[in-house]
Design a protein around this motif. Structure first.
Motif, PDB file in Angstrom:
ATOM      1  N   GLU A  11       0.817  -1.212   0.000  1.00 54.14           N
ATOM      2  CA  GLU A  11       0.000   0.000   0.000  1.00 54.14           C
ATOM      3  C   GLU A  11       0.852   1.264   0.000  1.00 54.14           C
ATOM      4  O   GLU A  11       0.518   2.252  -0.644  1.00 54.14           O
ATOM      5  N   THR A  12       1.959   1.258   0.733  1.00 62.14           N
ATOM      6  CA  THR A  12       2.798   2.451   0.863  1.00 62.14           C
ATOM      7  C   THR A  12       4.104   2.360   0.085  1.00 62.14           C
ATOM      8  O   THR A  12       4.831   3.352   0.003  1.00 62.14           O
ATOM      9  N   GLY A  13       4.413   1.186  -0.466  1.00 63.54           N
ATOM     10  CA  GLY A  13       5.663   1.028  -1.195  1.00 63.54           C
ATOM     11  C   GLY A  13       6.877   0.889  -0.312  1.00 63.54           C
ATOM     12  O   GLY A  13       8.011   1.033  -0.780  1.00 63.54           O
ATOM     13  N   GLU A  14       6.671   0.593   0.977  1.00 61.62           N
ATOM     14  CA  GLU A  14       7.774   0.475   1.933  1.00 61.62           C
ATOM     15  C   GLU A  14       8.297  -0.962   2.033  1.00 61.62           C
ATOM     16  O   GLU A  14       7.530  -1.916   1.908  1.00 61.62           O
ATOM     17  N   VAL A  15       9.569  -1.076   2.321  1.00 61.05           N
ATOM     18  CA  VAL A  15      10.154  -2.334   2.756  1.00 61.05           C
ATOM     19  C   VAL A  15      10.526  -2.175   4.228  1.00 61.05           C
ATOM     20  O   VAL A  15      11.218  -1.227   4.603  1.00 61.05           O
ATOM     21  N   TRP A  16      10.032  -3.101   5.055  1.00 62.92           N
ATOM     22  CA  TRP A  16      10.355  -3.109   6.480  1.00 62.92           C
ATOM     23  C   TRP A  16      11.404  -4.178   6.761  1.00 62.92           C
ATOM     24  O   TRP A  16      11.391  -5.255   6.162  1.00 62.92           O
ATOM     25  N   SER A  17      12.304  -3.871   7.686  1.00 63.88           N
ATOM     26  CA  SER A  17      13.309  -4.851   8.079  1.00 63.88           C
ATOM     27  C   SER A  17      13.805  -4.508   9.477  1.00 63.88           C
ATOM     28  O   SER A  17      13.325  -3.572  10.121  1.00 63.88           O
ATOM     29  N   LEU A  18      14.799  -5.281   9.932  1.00 58.50           N
ATOM     30  CA  LEU A  18      15.347  -5.129  11.280  1.00 58.50           C
ATOM     31  C   LEU A  18      16.865  -5.213  11.237  1.00 58.50           C
ATOM     32  O   LEU A  18      17.435  -5.960  10.439  1.00 58.50           O
ATOM     33  N   SER A  19      17.495  -4.462  12.119  1.00 57.38           N
ATOM     34  CA  SER A  19      18.881  -4.730  12.472  1.00 57.38           C
ATOM     35  C   SER A  19      18.854  -5.459  13.810  1.00 57.38           C
ATOM     36  O   SER A  19      17.776  -5.781  14.324  1.00 57.38           O
ATOM     37  N   ASP A  20      20.024  -5.699  14.392  1.00 55.17           N
ATOM     38  CA  ASP A  20      20.023  -6.343  15.702  1.00 55.17           C
ATOM     39  C   ASP A  20      19.601  -5.398  16.808  1.00 55.17           C
ATOM     40  O   ASP A  20      19.439  -5.821  17.957  1.00 55.17           O
ATOM     41  N   ARG A  21      19.376  -4.095  16.468  1.00 50.79           N
ATOM     42  CA  ARG A  21      18.992  -3.122  17.488  1.00 50.79           C
ATOM     43  C   ARG A  21      17.755  -2.306  17.129  1.00 50.79           C
ATOM     44  O   ARG A  21      17.131  -1.717  18.013  1.00 50.79           O
ATOM     45  N   MET A  22      17.379  -2.255  15.847  1.00 52.78           N
ATOM     46  CA  MET A  22      16.353  -1.320  15.436  1.00 52.78           C
ATOM     47  C   MET A  22      15.403  -1.915  14.407  1.00 52.78           C
ATOM     48  O   MET A  22      15.736  -2.860  13.686  1.00 52.78           O
ATOM     49  N   LEU A  23      14.216  -1.319  14.345  1.00 56.71           N
ATOM     50  CA  LEU A  23      13.196  -1.598  13.344  1.00 56.71           C
ATOM     51  C   LEU A  23      13.205  -0.432  12.373  1.00 56.71           C
ATOM     52  O   LEU A  23      13.236   0.728  12.796  1.00 56.71           O
ATOM     53  N   PHE A  24      13.196  -0.704  11.060  1.00 61.58           N
ATOM     54  CA  PHE A  24      13.288   0.412  10.119  1.00 61.58           C
ATOM     55  C   PHE A  24      12.501   0.135   8.848  1.00 61.58           C
ATOM     56  O   PHE A  24      12.107  -1.003   8.563  1.00 61.58           O
ATOM     57  N   ALA A  25      12.287   1.218   8.068  1.00 66.03           N
ATOM     58  CA  ALA A  25      11.551   1.135   6.803  1.00 66.03           C
ATOM     59  C   ALA A  25      12.177   2.073   5.794  1.00 66.03           C
ATOM     60  O   ALA A  25      12.769   3.102   6.153  1.00 66.03           O
ATOM     61  N   LEU A  26      12.059   1.705   4.523  1.00 65.35           N
ATOM     62  CA  LEU A  26      12.504   2.559   3.434  1.00 65.35           C
ATOM     63  C   LEU A  26      11.700   2.210   2.198  1.00 65.35           C
ATOM     64  O   LEU A  26      11.212   1.086   2.073  1.00 65.35           O
ATOM     65  N   PRO A  27      11.526   3.164   1.278  1.00 63.95           N
ATOM     66  CA  PRO A  27      10.780   2.859   0.044  1.00 63.95           C
ATOM     67  C   PRO A  27      11.512   1.818  -0.798  1.00 63.95           C
ATOM     68  O   PRO A  27      12.743   1.852  -0.910  1.00 63.95           O
ATOM     69  N   LEU A  28      10.754   0.926  -1.405  1.00 69.56           N
ATOM     70  CA  LEU A  28      11.356  -0.057  -2.308  1.00 69.56           C
ATOM     71  C   LEU A  28      12.075   0.658  -3.458  1.00 69.56           C
ATOM     72  O   LEU A  28      13.113   0.188  -3.937  1.00 69.56           O
ATOM     73  N   ALA A  29      11.560   1.814  -3.877  1.00 69.92           N
ATOM     74  CA  ALA A  29      12.205   2.568  -4.953  1.00 69.92           C
ATOM     75  C   ALA A  29      13.611   2.997  -4.560  1.00 69.92           C
ATOM     76  O   ALA A  29      14.532   2.993  -5.391  1.00 69.92           O
ATOM     77  N   ASP A  30      13.823   3.369  -3.294  1.00 74.72           N
ATOM     78  CA  ASP A  30      15.150   3.758  -2.835  1.00 74.72           C
ATOM     79  C   ASP A  30      16.081   2.550  -2.793  1.00 74.72           C
ATOM     80  O   ASP A  30      17.275   2.635  -3.123  1.00 74.72           O
ATOM     81  N   LEU A  31      15.532   1.413  -2.378  1.00 69.87           N
ATOM     82  CA  LEU A  31      16.317   0.193  -2.345  1.00 69.87           C
ATOM     83  C   LEU A  31      16.770  -0.171  -3.751  1.00 69.87           C
ATOM     84  O   LEU A  31      17.936  -0.487  -3.989  1.00 69.87           O
ATOM     85  N   ASP A  32      15.847  -0.087  -4.706  1.00 65.30           N
ATOM     86  CA  ASP A  32      16.197  -0.400  -6.098  1.00 65.30           C
ATOM     87  C   ASP A  32      17.200   0.617  -6.641  1.00 65.30           C
ATOM     88  O   ASP A  32      18.107   0.261  -7.406  1.00 65.30           O
ATOM     89  N   GLY A  33      17.053   1.874  -6.239  1.00 65.48           N
ATOM     90  CA  GLY A  33      17.989   2.895  -6.699  1.00 65.48           C
ATOM     91  C   GLY A  33      19.406   2.611  -6.261  1.00 65.48           C
ATOM     92  O   GLY A  33      20.361   2.798  -7.025  1.00 65.48           O
ATOM     93  N   ALA A  34      19.563   2.134  -5.032  1.00 65.48           N
ATOM     94  CA  ALA A  34      20.900   1.805  -4.531  1.00 65.48           C
ATOM     95  C   ALA A  34      21.473   0.588  -5.259  1.00 65.48           C
ATOM     96  O   ALA A  34      22.670   0.499  -5.491  1.00 65.48           O
ATOM     97  N   LEU A  35      20.601  -0.339  -5.646  1.00 63.86           N
ATOM     98  CA  LEU A  35      21.062  -1.535  -6.343  1.00 63.86           C
ATOM     99  C   LEU A  35      21.329  -1.255  -7.813  1.00 63.86           C
ATOM    100  O   LEU A  35      22.135  -1.947  -8.440  1.00 63.86           O
ATOM    101  N   ASP A  36      20.654  -0.271  -8.373  1.00 62.54           N
ATOM    102  CA  ASP A  36      20.889   0.092  -9.775  1.00 62.54           C
ATOM    103  C   ASP A  36      22.170   0.874  -9.953  1.00 62.54           C
ATOM    104  O   ASP A  36      22.698   0.922 -11.043  1.00 62.54           O
TER     105      ASP A  36
END
Length: 444
Positions: free
Chosen positions: A419-444
């Motif tokens: 619905e929002t285009g976010e990817v949620w994930s975790l580190s060993d200390r934090m909960l975080f979110a970022l847009p899938l578009a930003d994730l793809d941008g870093a991979l491109d």
């Protein structure tokens, strides 16, 4: 029971995207303080290799084993009427803090690239010791396409207790943080302990398993089980949360009522899936280490990644199962008349130490991309994030040496909120979110 027609739908995607944009700059600045100079560049995992031979696919076959209704009814009669997700959220007794209010050590666990849009650290009471570790995440965006469950936006995070530390009664327990995410600036949560009915519903035991992968689909929660077991997944019903009545260190029936090592709620399993080929391992079925939902297939599918040790030479497997489209089997996998679930797609990858997996097909693309979050071979510091398909692989890179150790430290699973285009994930200390578009941008 939850029904789609009873939703009070909230269309707040635009507001959330504004929040993401507004906080991204601050978190990007924090992430640049993290040094990547110590990182070694991992081997490129290369293109995915499709697995189609029966010798490969038969090992992925699951046998469904549902808990008898009379067992669940007996437990309910003894413990009282079950409650739903709303009740748990209304009793939230802990808060997540926004990144600006978290310690530098907490923020240092976040990805360097791509930079997260927003992040939260847990209540200090839950991170004061290293006995408990977060590993898996899923959301109401997985549960239903409109992103809302009942009247709430919800994030679920699975934590596992270390087997060799802390109080003996806690060792190996698995719990889930039910996070009220209605207000992105104020997240609150409550713990629920995962348990398994025993003795025909007259008692229950703790799940006592690592929960490295977790997916909430319809009214069911599917979680991974301990490496080396014939059990691949346990299944929970989010409408069958039970209150405990005794605050004691035991888990199960105790004099005077029901206990869960001090937790106010338990979630009893309603079923499991076992590999028909026996225990998982190098010579047998793959031990599932990460799970995710893919709504881009028809029907929706459960994706899984095999756990192999970081730096291992043994290739890992990625595969998927279809969810049932039978309304009477909401949230369960599609099975044949004998209760067997077959993998509908499978691949081999050279990636090792996979802690997060996500499959997504862009509009107009002829194939899905598989995103994998990996632990480093040294099992310390930041991991890597790769995108793979049958043509090749790309990594998010950072630092002057273009290291691929840019993803979260102690990275957990991945969950896409459509619905929002976010990817949620975790580190060993934090909960975080970022847009899938930003994730793809870093991979491109």
């Amino acid at each position: 029971m939850k029904h789609r027609g009873r939703h009070r739908r909230r269309r707040r995607g635009a507001a959330l995207r504004a929040v993401l944009t507004g906080t991204a700059l601050a978190l990007t600045a924090a992430a640049t303080l993290i040094s990547a100079s110590q990182a070694e560049v991992a081997e490129d995992p290369g293109a995915l290799k499709p697995l189609t031979s029966p010798a490969d696919t038969d090992r992925l076959r699951l046998q469904e084993d549902l808990v008898p209704a009379r067992t669940l009814d007996r437990l309910e009669a003894a413990m009282g009427r079950p409650v739903g997700v709303d009740t748990v959220l209304q009793s939230a007794d802990r808060e997540l803090r926004e990144a600006a209010d978290c310690s530098a050590g907490d923020r240092a666990s976040l990805p360097v690239a791509p930079a997260v849009a927003r992040a939260y650290c847990w209540d200090p009471a839950d991170t004061a010791a290293d006995d408990w570790r977060p590993a898996s995440v899923t959301t109401s965006g997985d549960a239903d396409g409109d992103g809302v469950w009942g009247t709430h936006r919800v994030v679920l995070a699975g934590w596992t207790h270390s087997t060799g530390t802390g109080r003996p009664g806690e060792r190996g327990l698995a719990r889930v943080a039910f996070v009220d995410a209605d207000d992105p600036a104020h997240l609150a949560y409550r713990w629920v302990l995962l348990v398994v009915p025993v003795d025909g519903g007259r008692d229950y035991r703790s799940l006592a398993s690592g929960v490295s992968g977790m997916v909430w689909y319809e009214d069911k929660l599917l979680v991974t089980t301990t490496t080396g077991s014939a059990d691949a997944l346990y299944v929970y019903d989010l409408d069958r949360i039970q209150r405990t009545t005794v605050d004691a260190p035991a888990v199960g029936r105790v004099p005077g009522g029901w206990s869960a090592d001090g937790y106010g709620y338990v979630l009893p399993a309603v079923g499991s899936y076992r590999f028909t080929a026996g225990r998982c391992g190098p010579s047998g079925p793959p031990c599932p280490g990460a799970l995710a939902l893919d709504r881009g297939t028809a029907p929706d599918t459960l994706t899984a990644a095999e756990w192999t040790a970081p730096g291992a030479d043994r290739p890992a497997r990625l595969w998927r199962y279809a969810f049932s489209i039978d309304p009477a089997r909401a949230g369960l996998l599609a099975t044949d008349g004998a209760g067997r679930a077959e993998a509908v797609e499978a691949y081999r990858t050279r990636a090792a130490g996979i802690r997060g997996v996500l499959s997504y097909r862009k509009a107009g693309a002829d194939r899905s991309s598989w995103y994998v979050g990996r632990l480093p071979a040294s099992q310390d510091g930041h991991g890597g994030l790769w995108r793979q398909d049958t043509e090749g692989a790309q990594a998010a890179r950072c630092g002057s040496d273009a290291s691929e150790r840019c993803w979260a430290r102690g990275a957990g699973s991945l969950s896409y909120w459509q619905e929002t285009g976010e990817v949620w994930s975790l580190s060993d200390r934090m909960l975080f979110a970022l847009p899938l578009a930003d994730l793809d941008g870093a991979l491109d």
